[in-house]
Structures are given as structure tokens and as C-alpha cells.
Design a protein around this motif. Structure first.
Motif, mmCIF file in Angstrom:
data_model
loop_
_atom_site.group_PDB
_atom_site.id
_atom_site.type_symbol
_atom_site.label_atom_id
_atom_site.label_comp_id
_atom_site.label_asym_id
_atom_site.label_seq_id
_atom_site.Cartn_x
_atom_site.Cartn_y
_atom_site.Cartn_z
ATOM 1 N N UNK A 15 0.850 -1.202 0.000
ATOM 2 C CA UNK A 15 0.000 0.000 0.000
ATOM 3 C C UNK A 15 0.878 1.240 0.000
ATOM 4 N N UNK A 16 0.267 2.395 0.046
ATOM 5 C CA UNK A 16 1.020 3.645 -0.003
ATOM 6 C C UNK A 16 1.039 4.197 -1.415
ATOM 7 N N UNK A 17 2.162 4.829 -1.772
ATOM 8 C CA UNK A 17 2.236 5.609 -3.023
ATOM 9 C C UNK A 17 2.556 4.758 -4.246
ATOM 10 N N UNK A 18 1.858 3.649 -4.419
ATOM 11 C CA UNK A 18 2.058 2.835 -5.625
ATOM 12 C C UNK A 18 0.803 2.949 -6.498
ATOM 13 N N UNK A 19 0.963 2.616 -7.780
ATOM 14 C CA UNK A 19 -0.170 2.768 -8.707
ATOM 15 C C UNK A 19 -1.301 1.795 -8.361
ATOM 16 N N UNK A 20 -0.923 0.550 -8.021
ATOM 17 C CA UNK A 20 -1.969 -0.452 -7.750
ATOM 18 C C UNK A 20 -1.720 -1.162 -6.426
ATOM 19 N N UNK A 21 -2.184 -0.573 -5.345
ATOM 20 C CA UNK A 21 -2.023 -1.252 -4.045
ATOM 21 C C UNK A 21 -2.758 -2.590 -4.070
ATOM 22 N N UNK A 22 -2.259 -3.555 -3.321
ATOM 23 C CA UNK A 22 -2.940 -4.854 -3.288
ATOM 24 C C UNK A 22 -2.048 -5.922 -2.700
ATOM 25 N N UNK A 23 -2.524 -7.157 -2.781
ATOM 26 C CA UNK A 23 -1.762 -8.297 -2.274
ATOM 27 C C UNK A 23 -1.012 -8.910 -3.445
ATOM 28 N N UNK A 24 0.287 -9.066 -3.314
ATOM 29 C CA UNK A 24 1.092 -9.647 -4.387
ATOM 30 C C UNK A 24 1.887 -10.835 -3.859
ATOM 31 N N UNK A 25 1.643 -11.998 -4.471
ATOM 32 C CA UNK A 25 2.399 -13.203 -4.111
ATOM 33 C C UNK A 25 3.628 -13.256 -5.015
ATOM 34 N N UNK A 26 4.800 -13.073 -4.402
ATOM 35 C CA UNK A 26 6.043 -12.956 -5.178
ATOM 36 C C UNK A 26 7.122 -13.843 -4.546
ATOM 37 N N UNK A 27 8.214 -14.084 -5.285
ATOM 38 C CA UNK A 27 9.312 -14.851 -4.683
ATOM 39 C C UNK A 27 9.807 -14.172 -3.400
ATOM 40 N N UNK A 28 10.189 -14.997 -2.425
ATOM 41 C CA UNK A 28 10.631 -14.459 -1.133
ATOM 42 C C UNK A 28 11.899 -13.614 -1.259
ATOM 43 N N UNK A 29 12.614 -13.749 -2.386
ATOM 44 C CA UNK A 29 13.822 -12.953 -2.579
ATOM 45 C C UNK A 29 13.568 -11.623 -3.261
ATOM 46 N N UNK A 30 12.307 -11.195 -3.332
ATOM 47 C CA UNK A 30 11.989 -9.938 -4.019
ATOM 48 C C UNK A 30 12.540 -8.734 -3.261
ATOM 49 N N UNK A 31 12.984 -7.748 -4.025
ATOM 50 C CA UNK A 31 13.440 -6.490 -3.417
ATOM 51 C C UNK A 31 12.291 -5.487 -3.492
ATOM 52 N N UNK A 32 12.470 -4.340 -2.876
ATOM 53 C CA UNK A 32 11.421 -3.321 -2.929
ATOM 54 C C UNK A 32 11.182 -2.873 -4.381
ATOM 55 N N UNK A 33 12.226 -2.898 -5.197
ATOM 56 C CA UNK A 33 12.066 -2.527 -6.613
ATOM 57 C C UNK A 33 11.111 -3.498 -7.301
ATOM 58 N N UNK A 34 11.299 -4.801 -7.047
ATOM 59 C CA UNK A 34 10.399 -5.803 -7.643
ATOM 60 C C UNK A 34 8.968 -5.601 -7.161
ATOM 61 N N UNK A 35 8.830 -5.253 -5.898
ATOM 62 C CA UNK A 35 7.485 -5.131 -5.318
ATOM 63 C C UNK A 35 6.771 -3.902 -5.886
ATOM 64 N N UNK A 36 7.492 -2.804 -5.997
ATOM 65 C CA UNK A 36 6.877 -1.601 -6.589
ATOM 66 C C UNK A 36 6.514 -1.877 -8.052
ATOM 67 N N UNK A 37 7.384 -2.580 -8.763
ATOM 68 C CA UNK A 37 7.079 -2.944 -10.159
ATOM 69 C C UNK A 37 5.790 -3.755 -10.232
ATOM 70 N N UNK A 38 5.685 -4.772 -9.342
ATOM 71 C CA UNK A 38 4.492 -5.627 -9.347
ATOM 72 C C UNK A 38 3.240 -4.805 -9.079
ATOM 73 N N UNK A 39 3.388 -3.758 -8.273
ATOM 74 C CA UNK A 39 2.232 -2.921 -7.923
ATOM 75 C C UNK A 39 2.041 -1.780 -8.932
ATOM 76 N N UNK A 40 2.530 -1.980 -10.133
ATOM 77 C CA UNK A 40 2.267 -1.016 -11.209
ATOM 78 C C UNK A 40 3.146 0.218 -11.170
ATOM 79 N N UNK A 41 4.234 0.175 -10.405
ATOM 80 C CA UNK A 41 5.125 1.335 -10.308
ATOM 81 C C UNK A 41 4.606 2.333 -9.290
ATOM 82 N N UNK A 42 5.313 3.453 -9.180
ATOM 83 C CA UNK A 42 4.889 4.504 -8.239
ATOM 84 C C UNK A 42 3.618 5.176 -8.763
ATOM 85 N N UNK A 43 2.831 5.712 -7.842
ATOM 86 C CA UNK A 43 1.643 6.470 -8.251
ATOM 87 C C UNK A 43 2.125 7.708 -9.017
ATOM 88 N N UNK A 44 1.285 8.192 -9.879
ATOM 89 C CA UNK A 44 1.691 9.311 -10.739
ATOM 90 C C UNK A 44 2.083 10.529 -9.903
#
Ligand code: NAI
Length: 406
Positions: A248-277
């Protein structure tokens, strides 16, 4: 965070009829659909001729760890509980109170039977005489789904009536701490107990108790149905498994994302559609306020158990909140400490007085860093439970990474 909706069945019914989106029932997988697709076959087979140690080995092989946030190896817990004579109980922790965490709700509102089957498998594994399912009252739709589906399981003969007792929490963050939850189940005020003894030895009504979080049990069922590879086949950045990130927070698509446990914050923001405009990435909370705040420059750390400890943080329940250049790290940390001050149960002085003093010190124009550090040490060293021990993390991390703001 203090939205308390005492979800009596009548109240939920009225809210659903009135179209309250908070109480809206989701289009979840009902018993018939789940059972038709092979659901509960694993449980029934285990009850017939299963070997609990073989299932325990599967959990260990999968690398399943407690997904409430502590990451304790789940299979090991079964052994600890079984080492003590019965009657034994299972207490399920559905008090998902960490601000920013909503993964348990996400699973329960979609596939409640994966959780329920996992719960019954774990109960079978430790020969639990009863199951206490402690669910937060702020999830009225989830409570209604569980009421309906547990009743269906009773009708279908999968559980005997009354075996699973659904208990409603009453909005206290501390009741997610396992021993405070147990006090609450026993009908007392939710105050954490001293450890040892661990709840595996002395839990509900003094009996050995297995405590698992909702998502952990969801994976217990999936491991039994699909094998340990459902978790251990995924590898990334040297880490194994999957993590359910509540983003959640300043990302384009807040939500629940099931990702590899080795994900970095960059991967997580990418999965959430990038930063909000219009927002530039500045900082993030990796796993709830107790994990504090990390700067955007720390964007290459895999957000998994054990990887953040050297940085004075931890992944916990993987409640990732993304902050941008529109946000103040100092204000965020103050907000977190206000939350802890509000939610401290008041039982021990370091936490009760510590949180209050910290809030006062953090409101000054300039932080008295020496005093805040001294206070933090006292809280970490002397608080009874994780609340007071982790509360200084936001203070320390803001002092370290955002000195220009304080
Ligand atoms: P912990 O590491 O002390 O314990 C984890 C589990 O392992 C407990 O069930 C404990 O009884 C068991 N355990 C540990 N050592 C044991 C031993 N020697 N013998 C038998 N059992 C043992 O962690 P704790 O305090 O239970 O949880 C802290 C975590 O909770 C944090 O990581 C935090 O992120 C998370 N949390 C999650 C929230 C949520 O809403 N999901 C809310 C607040 C905190």
C-alpha cells in the motif's frame, strides 16, 4: 486503525443488506466447489492412515515458516507441542492487526477452505482436542464466511459440531500477540505472558497449544495437496519460497502480491504497477510499523526473513508501505509511535511509559537523539513482549537514515 465494528451475526446481516462495502461478502470458493476439486481428500486420507511425522517432514522440506511474521519453522512447532502430554489445543491467530497487513483477509475472502483444511490438518497433526479460531472483529465479511463454512463442514461430517470455536476479537492490537490472544480466549483481558514457558507447553487453559497464523495454515493445505515444491521450487536472490506482500502507499496499484521471497522493494513496486503518478520513491516500511522505515537507497535487499536484521529491521508480516517525496519520514515515525502508545496494553512500564515519552520527544522541533536512544535501549531490553521491544525501530531507523528531518 481503531475501526471497531462489533460484528454480531445480526449486525453483519444488516450491513450486508445495506450494501456496506466493508461488510460485503466476496465471491469466495464455497465448500461444494472446493470439495469437488479434490478438497479435503488430503485431510480425510491423513485421518485414516496418515503419519504425522511424514507430514511434518513435508512442512520442513517446503521451508514453511510462521507467516504471522516471526518466521518460526512451522514443522518444528508441531514437534514442540506433541512433546507435551494432552489435552492439546490449536489456537488460530486471525488477529491481523499490523497496520498495512491484509494478506490473511485476502486469502480468507477468496479461498477460505484452503485455510480450513490446513487448520484441520494441523489439528490432526498435534491431536488437538479443540480448535479456537480467533478472528478480528474488523473483518465482518470474513467472520460471516467462516460462520457459514464451518457450519457446512459440520453438516458434511468433516468436523464434529463445536470442535472449531470461532472467537471474535475486540479491536486490540495486543491480542494478536500469542499469549495475549490466549488470555483473551480464556475470557480475560489481553495481557501478554512472560516466556518461558512457551505456549507449546502452557497455552490455552494451561494446556499445550499450537498457535498458527491464517496464511501459514493456508500453506499447510497447499503443501499436503501439491507437495513441498509449491514453496521450495521458487528461488530468487539466494532465497527460497514465496511471500504474500500486502502493498500500500504511493504505488499505482495497491494490493496483495504473491512474489518470490527474494523480491526487493524494486520488484514489489514494479508488481504494484510502479509509483503512483507524480510520486518519487523515498522510503518504505518493509513489514509493519514495528519494522520501522528504510530509505529508497536500500533497494537491493531481498525482503525475506533474516535479511533485514543486520539493518535493524525485519520483514515480519510483509506489510509493505511505500512513501514518496510527498511524505515525511519523521511524521511517519511519529504516527507509528502514536499507534504503539495507543495500543500498548500498559502492563509493563518500559512499553507503557516508553511509548508515551517517545511520542513527546518526537514532537519537539529537534529530536534529542541521545535521550531517544537511551529510551529505545530500555524499551528493547525490558519490555515483556514484541510490542515494546520493536516500537523503537522507527525511531532508530529515522535517526539513522533521515537525520536531516529531525
Ligand atoms: P517469536 O519469534 O518470539 O515466536 C514465534 C513463535 O515461535 C511463537 O509461536 C513462539 O511460541 C514460538 N517459539 C519461539 N521459540 C520457541 C521455543 N524455544 N520453544 C517453543 N516455541 C517457540 O515471535 P512473536 O513475538 O510471536 O511474533 C513477532 C512477530 O509478529 C514479528 O515478526 C511481527 O512482525 C509480527 N506481528 C504480526 C502482526 C500481524 O498482524 N500479522 C502484528 C504484530 C506483529
Amino acid at each position: 486503525h481503531n475501526h471497531i465494528d462489533h460484528a454480531t451475526p445480526e449486525k453483519v446481516k444488516r450491513a450486508i443488506e445495506a450494501g456496506d462495502t466493508h461488510a460485503r461478502l466476496t465471491d469466495y470458493e464455497v465448500y461444494e466447489t472446493y470439495a469437488k476439486a479434490g478438497g479435503y481428500a488430503a485431510l480425510l486420507k491423513l485421518r485414516e492412515d496418515g503419519d504425522w511425522e511424514a507430514v511434518q517432514s513435508q512442512m520442513l522440506e517446503a521451508g514453511l515458516r510462521g507467516l504471522g511474521g516471526a518466521g518460526f519453522p512451522s514443522g518444528k512447532k508441531w514437534g514442540f507441542v506433541r512433546a507435551n502430554p494432552g489435552p492439546r489445543y490449536l489456537a488460530v491467530n486471525g488477529d491481523e492487526g499490523e497496520p498495512g497487513t491484509f494478506k490473511d483477509r485476502w486469502y480468507l475472502e477468496r479461498t477460505p477452505h484452503l485455510f480450513l483444511e490446513g487448520m484441520l490438518i494441523a489439528a490432526w497433526a498435534v491431536e488437538a482436542e479443540r480448535v479456537f479460531l480467533y478472528m478480528r472483529d474488523e473483518y465482518p465479511a470474513v467472520l460471516e464466511i467462516l460462520r457459514r463454512e464451518i457450519a457446512t463442514l459440520e453438516t458434511a461430517g468433516i468436523v464434529t459440531p463445536g470442535y472449531v470455536e470461532l472467537r471474535r476479537g475486540a479491536g486490540a492490537y495486543i491480542c494478536g500477540e500469542e499469549s495475549a490472544m490466549i488470555e483473551s480466549i480464556e475470557g480475560k483481558r489481553g495481557l501478554p505472558r512472560h516466556r518461558p514457558p512457551y505456549v507449546a507447553q502452557v497455552g490455552v487453559f494451561g494446556q499445550p497449544t499450537l498457535v498458527h497464523n491464517i496464511e501459514t495454515l493456508h500453506w499447510v493445505a497447499r503443501i499436503c495437496r501439491e507437495g513441498p515444491q509449491v514453496l521450495n521450487a521458487t528461488e530468487k536472490n539466494g532465497r527460497t519460497g514465496l511471500r504474500s506482500y500486502s502493498v500500500s502507499g504511493r504505488v499505482a496499484k495497491p494490493g496483495m502480491y504473491l512474489l518470490p521471497a527474494g523480491s526487493t522493494i524494486t520488484d514489489i513496486i514494479d508488481a504494484a504497477g510502479g509509483m503512483a503518478e507524480g510520486h518519487r520513491f523515498k522510503a518504505y516500511q518493509p513489514g509493519g510499523p514495528s519494522s520501522g522505515l528504510l530509505p529508497a537507497s536500500m533497494n537491493d535487499v531481498p525482503l525475506d526473513f533474516d535479511t533485514l536484521q543486520p539493518h535493524g529491521s525485519f520483514i515480519g508480516s510483509a506489510a509493505v508501505v511505500v512513501l514518496s517525496d510527498h511524505d515525511s519520514a519523521r511524521a511517519a515515525a511519529l504516527n507509528m509511535l502514536r499507534f504503539f502508545e495507543d495500543e500498548s496494553c500498559g502492563q509493563c512500564t518500559p512499553c507503557r511509559v516508553g511509548c508515551e515519552k517517545a511520542v513527546k520527544l518526537m514532537q519537539a522541533d529537534q529530536w534529542d537523539q541521545g535521550l531517544l536512544e537511551e529510551l529505545s535501549t530500555a524499551m528493547v531490553d525490558a519490555s515483556i513482549c514484541g510490542l515494546g521491544q520493536a516500537a523503537p525501530n522507527p525511531i532508530r531507523l529515522v535517526m539513522k537514515h533521515f537525520p536531516e528531518e529531525i
